[in-house]
Design a protein around this motif. Sequence first.
Motif, PDB file in Angstrom:
ATOM      1  N   HIS A 121      73.497 -36.536  12.636  1.00  0.00           N
ATOM      2  CA  HIS A 121      72.975 -36.614  11.277  1.00  0.00           C
ATOM      3  C   HIS A 121      72.047 -35.458  10.929  1.00  0.00           C
ATOM      4  CE1 HIS A 121      74.758 -40.483  10.548  1.00  0.00           C
ATOM      5  NE2 HIS A 121      74.172 -41.013  11.604  1.00  0.00           N
ATOM      6  N   VAL A 122      71.927 -35.233   9.629  1.00  0.00           N
ATOM      7  CA  VAL A 122      70.973 -34.283   9.075  1.00  0.00           C
ATOM      8  C   VAL A 122      70.141 -35.018   8.027  1.00  0.00           C
ATOM      9  CG1 VAL A 122      72.626 -33.465   7.307  1.00  0.00           C
ATOM     10  CG2 VAL A 122      70.681 -32.022   7.962  1.00  0.00           C
ATOM     11  N   ARG A 149      64.743 -31.858  14.857  1.00  0.00           N
ATOM     12  CA  ARG A 149      66.167 -31.910  15.203  1.00  0.00           C
ATOM     13  C   ARG A 149      67.034 -32.335  14.019  1.00  0.00           C
ATOM     14  NH1 ARG A 149      66.134 -35.675  20.329  1.00  0.00           N
ATOM     15  NH2 ARG A 149      64.082 -36.222  19.515  1.00  0.00           N
ATOM     16  N   LEU A 150      66.436 -33.016  13.049  1.00  0.00           N
ATOM     17  CA  LEU A 150      67.169 -33.466  11.871  1.00  0.00           C
ATOM     18  C   LEU A 150      67.246 -32.409  10.771  1.00  0.00           C
ATOM     19  CD1 LEU A 150      65.786 -37.094  11.656  1.00  0.00           C
ATOM     20  CD2 LEU A 150      68.222 -36.520  11.674  1.00  0.00           C
ATOM     21  N   PRO A 167      75.083 -36.574   6.511  1.00  0.00           N
ATOM     22  CA  PRO A 167      73.745 -36.904   6.028  1.00  0.00           C
ATOM     23  C   PRO A 167      73.248 -38.232   6.599  1.00  0.00           C
ATOM     24  CG  PRO A 167      75.133 -36.161   4.234  1.00  0.00           C
ATOM     25  CD  PRO A 167      76.036 -36.356   5.417  1.00  0.00           C
ATOM     26  N   SER A 168      71.952 -38.334   6.785  1.00  0.00           N
ATOM     27  CA  SER A 168      71.394 -39.631   7.161  1.00  0.00           C
ATOM     28  C   SER A 168      71.852 -40.676   6.155  1.00  0.00           C
ATOM     29  CB  SER A 168      69.868 -39.559   7.174  1.00  0.00           C
ATOM     30  OG  SER A 168      69.321 -40.858   7.247  1.00  0.00           O
ATOM     31  N   SER A 191      77.181 -39.741  19.343  1.00  0.00           N
ATOM     32  CA  SER A 191      75.849 -39.971  19.915  1.00  0.00           C
ATOM     33  C   SER A 191      74.837 -40.561  18.945  1.00  0.00           C
ATOM     34  CB  SER A 191      75.287 -38.650  20.458  1.00  0.00           C
ATOM     35  OG  SER A 191      74.876 -37.806  19.391  1.00  0.00           O
ATOM     36  N   ASP A 192      75.117 -40.531  17.625  1.00  0.00           N
ATOM     37  CA  ASP A 192      74.117 -40.889  16.609  1.00  0.00           C
ATOM     38  C   ASP A 192      72.888 -39.978  16.719  1.00  0.00           C
ATOM     39  OD1 ASP A 192      72.987 -42.141  14.443  1.00  0.00           O
ATOM     40  OD2 ASP A 192      72.569 -44.038  15.440  1.00  0.00           O
ATOM     41  N   PHE A 193      73.135 -38.719  16.983  1.00  0.00           N
ATOM     42  CA  PHE A 193      72.081 -37.706  17.102  1.00  0.00           C
ATOM     43  C   PHE A 193      71.245 -37.658  15.835  1.00  0.00           C
ATOM     44  CE2 PHE A 193      70.488 -33.441  16.409  1.00  0.00           C
ATOM     45  CZ  PHE A 193      70.029 -33.023  17.651  1.00  0.00           C
TER      46      PHE A 193
END
Length: 331
Positions: free
Chosen positions: A11-12, A56-57, A79-80, A291-293
């Motif tokens: 995500h970002v 990191r986001l 996107p988140s 991963s749901d990073f």
Amino acid sequence: MTTPTVDVHAHVLLPEVDALVADLPGHAEAKALDTRRNGPASLAVSGPMVAARIPRLTDVGARLAAMDAQGVDIQLVSPSPSHYHPWADEETAEKLYRLANEATAAHCAQAPKQLYGLGLVPLQHPLQAVRALEHALEQGLLGVEISSHAPGRELSDPAYEPLWARAEETGAILFLHPFGCTLDERLDRWYLSNTVGQPTENAVALSHLIFSGVLDRHPELTLIAAHGGGYLPTHIGRSDHAWSVRPDAQSCAREPSSYLRQVYFDSLVHDPHVLRELVRVAGPDRVLLGSDFPFDMGTEDPLGALRAARLSDADFHAVRGGNAAALLPKE
């Protein structure tokens, strides 16, 4: 040439979107609903958790360093889901998806060989859905992220037929990722809103797509379900049984389990035995590393989680990156 390791669930966070909606009517009410759904104890944990992950986001350098530490070569960045804002009116929703698409594309453009992006679609306004998808593709994004429902509409709603048709025609990726759960206050303790709510929403949304015939009408749709598809793949036998004995459950052409091989699933199930079962029922060619990073409900070691499932070498490398690489643009 070694196949790259591809994480399809990353995500970002887009401060531009947060700024756009911050003072708008409906935002405060939506935040109040989020508070009720999650409960104060969970929100007290989530705030600092997200704050610690802002670099990191938002920062590509920090993202790439974290990817390198994980052994991940490529991320599919979405996107988140906090940016969905399903309360937004038509004018706001159009501004929101355009801004989100453009900001996500700009983020990924800083590392174009390693980051590919997805945009957003305002499901609460079905007439905007195709325009939003087209806008995302125009920005160089590979598709869009969608929620499990919109207020008053399930994904089986005929109003979404143009979206499915256009996504199938263009080969766009649809990443099904819920945000929130309509069980509301029943899940407001112990972070049940996420641990139970997300896999429930995945299962319900996928069931609507299967039983309504969407996947019959659009067999070439490129659909990725987050969180391993939730509860559905490991309990698909109950759906098959209902389809075999209940006339009201026979609105799709085949038994429901057969449609799992038309859907891609990420590997984020937090249990190696469940991951092995997911690979068995969906097929090793339909599971992708996820991963749901970089959120706490993801995994910091997606390759380690994949190794723990003890798949065959061929299946391991297919999930690690081979399957996802086939969905990415060819160089």
